[in-house]
Motif scaffolding. Structure first.
Motif, mmCIF file in Angstrom:
data_model
loop_
_atom_site.group_PDB
_atom_site.id
_atom_site.type_symbol
_atom_site.label_atom_id
_atom_site.label_comp_id
_atom_site.label_asym_id
_atom_site.label_seq_id
_atom_site.Cartn_x
_atom_site.Cartn_y
_atom_site.Cartn_z
ATOM 1 N N PHE A 81 63.627 28.131 86.074
ATOM 2 C CA PHE A 81 64.807 27.509 86.666
ATOM 3 C C PHE A 81 65.879 28.500 87.062
ATOM 4 O O PHE A 81 66.779 28.161 87.822
ATOM 5 N N SER A 82 65.810 29.718 86.549
ATOM 6 C CA SER A 82 66.793 30.738 86.867
ATOM 7 C C SER A 82 66.243 32.086 86.434
ATOM 8 O O SER A 82 65.101 32.185 85.979
ATOM 9 N N ASP A 83 67.073 33.120 86.527
ATOM 10 C CA ASP A 83 66.642 34.427 86.047
ATOM 11 C C ASP A 83 66.617 34.490 84.525
ATOM 12 O O ASP A 83 66.047 35.419 83.950
ATOM 13 N N THR A 84 67.188 33.474 83.864
ATOM 14 C CA THR A 84 67.229 33.476 82.398
ATOM 15 C C THR A 84 66.341 32.413 81.772
ATOM 16 O O THR A 84 65.855 32.603 80.651
ATOM 17 N N THR A 85 66.104 31.299 82.447
ATOM 18 C CA THR A 85 65.460 30.147 81.825
ATOM 19 C C THR A 85 64.084 29.867 82.414
ATOM 20 O O THR A 85 63.935 29.715 83.634
ATOM 21 N N ALA A 86 63.070 29.798 81.543
ATOM 22 C CA ALA A 86 61.708 29.510 81.977
ATOM 23 C C ALA A 86 60.918 28.921 80.820
ATOM 24 O O ALA A 86 61.201 29.185 79.644
ATOM 25 N N TYR A 87 59.908 28.124 81.166
ATOM 26 C CA TYR A 87 58.951 27.559 80.208
ATOM 27 C C TYR A 87 57.570 28.171 80.471
ATOM 28 O O TYR A 87 57.199 28.405 81.622
ATOM 29 N N LEU A 88 56.808 28.379 79.421
ATOM 30 C CA LEU A 88 55.422 28.828 79.513
ATOM 31 C C LEU A 88 54.523 27.836 78.789
ATOM 32 O O LEU A 88 54.880 27.357 77.709
ATOM 33 N N LEU A 89 53.353 27.547 79.366
ATOM 34 C CA LEU A 89 52.359 26.710 78.709
ATOM 35 C C LEU A 89 51.062 27.502 78.577
ATOM 36 O O LEU A 89 50.559 28.047 79.561
ATOM 37 N N SER A 90 50.539 27.551 77.359
ATOM 38 C CA SER A 90 49.250 28.191 77.122
ATOM 39 C C SER A 90 48.181 27.125 76.943
ATOM 40 O O SER A 90 48.463 26.003 76.514
ATOM 41 N N TYR A 100 56.343 27.394 75.228
ATOM 42 C CA TYR A 100 57.440 28.270 74.829
ATOM 43 C C TYR A 100 58.564 28.176 75.864
ATOM 44 O O TYR A 100 58.331 27.842 77.026
ATOM 45 N N LYS A 101 59.781 28.531 75.427
ATOM 46 C CA LYS A 101 60.927 28.544 76.343
ATOM 47 C C LYS A 101 61.813 29.745 76.050
ATOM 48 O O LYS A 101 62.008 30.129 74.897
ATOM 49 N N THR A 102 62.352 30.335 77.132
ATOM 50 C CA THR A 102 63.357 31.383 77.001
ATOM 51 C C THR A 102 64.614 30.977 77.757
ATOM 52 O O THR A 102 64.533 30.290 78.787
ATOM 53 N N VAL A 103 65.764 31.382 77.251
ATOM 54 C CA VAL A 103 67.037 31.155 77.947
ATOM 55 C C VAL A 103 67.792 32.466 78.133
ATOM 56 O O VAL A 103 68.957 32.462 78.536
ATOM 57 N N ASP A 104 67.104 33.594 77.867
ATOM 58 C CA ASP A 104 67.761 34.894 78.023
ATOM 59 C C ASP A 104 66.868 35.890 78.769
ATOM 60 O O ASP A 104 66.845 37.078 78.478
ATOM 61 N N GLY A 105 66.141 35.358 79.754
ATOM 62 C CA GLY A 105 65.362 36.245 80.609
ATOM 63 C C GLY A 105 64.127 36.829 79.970
ATOM 64 O O GLY A 105 63.623 37.857 80.436
ATOM 65 N N GLY A 106 63.635 36.200 78.917
ATOM 66 C CA GLY A 106 62.422 36.672 78.270
ATOM 67 C C GLY A 106 62.647 37.613 77.115
ATOM 68 O O GLY A 106 61.679 38.110 76.521
ATOM 69 N N GLU A 107 63.900 37.860 76.761
ATOM 70 C CA GLU A 107 64.180 38.718 75.599
ATOM 71 C C GLU A 107 63.729 38.030 74.313
ATOM 72 O O GLU A 107 63.237 38.682 73.380
ATOM 73 N N HIS A 108 63.903 36.718 74.264
ATOM 74 C CA HIS A 108 63.484 35.933 73.103
ATOM 75 C C HIS A 108 62.821 34.646 73.599
ATOM 76 O O HIS A 108 63.195 34.104 74.646
ATOM 77 N N TRP A 109 61.836 34.166 72.830
ATOM 78 C CA TRP A 109 61.118 32.945 73.175
ATOM 79 C C TRP A 109 61.112 31.996 71.982
ATOM 80 O O TRP A 109 60.920 32.424 70.846
#
Length: 357
Positions: A81-90, A100-109
């Motif tokens: 959704f942005s440079d900071t927010t994304a969802y991953l499905l395995s 999984y979800k990140t809200v800081d550009g992939g620094e933490h999930w």
């Protein structure tokens, strides 16, 4: 600066002969299976061995990373959704199916969901907005399994099994690109399947009730619906075929004009083989569609009536930004490319004139 609309009009005026895939360096060699173009500058991709990659400069540079604790997982779907927010499905059986979800550009999930249903195998997810989304699994004991969130993934809960028609024996979904599920605001959603029949399930009330339709796509072992896309409440496309026969174009495309109630094969040419993903360039006439698969990719500027090859190599997934100004595709060995205008050929250099005698 060229706006998205002007860029798109210029691109399409050249036809597919004036377009090419421009490779970019993903900084990983794993197989990439999911991609999500946020805008002309921001994109995310996902793949094997717990891998994700992200760009914030249009792909000039990509940064690769691994989700901690997910090194053994295959991320087939990414929704950003942005440079900071994304969802991953395995994908995978048992607890290998996760979100999984990140809200800081992939620094933490944050691990939001882990499947605990025996026999479940999640294939893809899709979001109406950053808070509301769905993910679906292969049927379990003859019943469909779809989970939903309305709080940004903080909680995921299964939809009532009685909302769905019965599954067919051996029926399953495909996680080739994470796009065999699609949504459209405010409450529409579809997901596709294969096996004995190539069917699409549909809801118009946010998942409270579902109906089912059979498509003319390939059936049998390895055959079915691999990617769905809708550009209006009524108009959509399903692509697929048989993933075991990459060059076989049998049953690889169908269109709907009634929101997925019925599907038919359009007249004219089709993509050259099995295709695992389709994307649309918004705002384009036709509409303009790009489809990809392991054996190659194609472009249609007239709503799937005609297709022109974009060549090889092949890709597993493709995504277009909301403006249509950026299109990315991903594939094996860390392959990432963006669709660009091919340079115009230089005019021939005139021969020096000879003096007259």
């Amino acid at each position: 600066m060229m706006t998205g609309a002007i860029w798109l009009a210029t691109l399409l005026s050249l036809g597919s002969a004036g377009m090419k895939w421009e490779p970019q360096d993903s900084h990983t060699t794993v197989r990439l299976r999911g991609v999500s173009a946020v805008d002309a500058r921001v994109g995310w991709a996902s793949g094997d061995k717990g891998t994700f990659v992200r760009t914030t400069d249009g792909g000039v540079t990509w940064k690769a990373g691994t989700v901690p604790g997910a090194e053994g997982l295959d991320f087939r779907d990414v929704d950003a959704f942005s440079d900071t927010t994304a969802y991953l499905l395995s994908i995978g059986e048992g607890d290998k199916s996760r979100i999984y979800k990140t809200v800081d550009g992939g620094e933490h999930w944050t691990l939001q969901f882990t499947s605990s249903t025996p026999g479940a195998f999640f294939d893809g997810m899709a979001f109406w907005d950053e808070q509301q989304g769905l993910a679906f699994s292969d049927p379990v004991e003859g019943r469909f399994l779809v989970i939903a969130t309305s709080d940004g993934g903080a909680t995921w809960a299964p939809l009532p099994a009685e909302a769905f028609p019965p599954a067919l024996p051996g029926e399953a979904g495909f996680a080739a690109s994470g796009t065999s599920i699609a949504v459209r605001a405010p409450r529409q959603a579809w997901f596709g399947l294969g096996g004995a029949a190539a069917r699409v399930l549909r809801t118009t009330d946010g998942g409270k009730s579902w109906s089912v339709a059979t498509t003319p796509l390939a059936t049998g072992d390895g055959g079915g619906v691999f990617s769905l896309l809708f550009w209006s409440d009524t108009d959509g496309i399903a692509v697929g075929g048989n993933h075991q026969r990459h060059d076989d174009a049998t049953g690889n495309l169908a269109l709907t004009r009634d929101g997925g109630k019925t599907w038919s094969v359009p007249p004219g040419a089709r993509p050259a083989g099995y295709r695992s993903c389709v994307a649309r360039l918004p705002g384009a006439p036709g509409p303009t569609l790009v489809t990809v698969g392991p054996s190659g990719s194609e472009l249609s500027v007239d709503g799937a009536k005609h297709w022109t090859s974009l060549g090889t190599p092949g890709f597993h997934a493709v995504s277009a930004s909301p403006t249509g100004k950026r299109v990315w595709a991903v594939g094996d060995a860390g392959r990432i490319a963006t669709l660009q205008r091919a340079p115009a050929p230089s005019p021939p250099t005139p021969s020096p004139s000879r003096p007259r005698r």
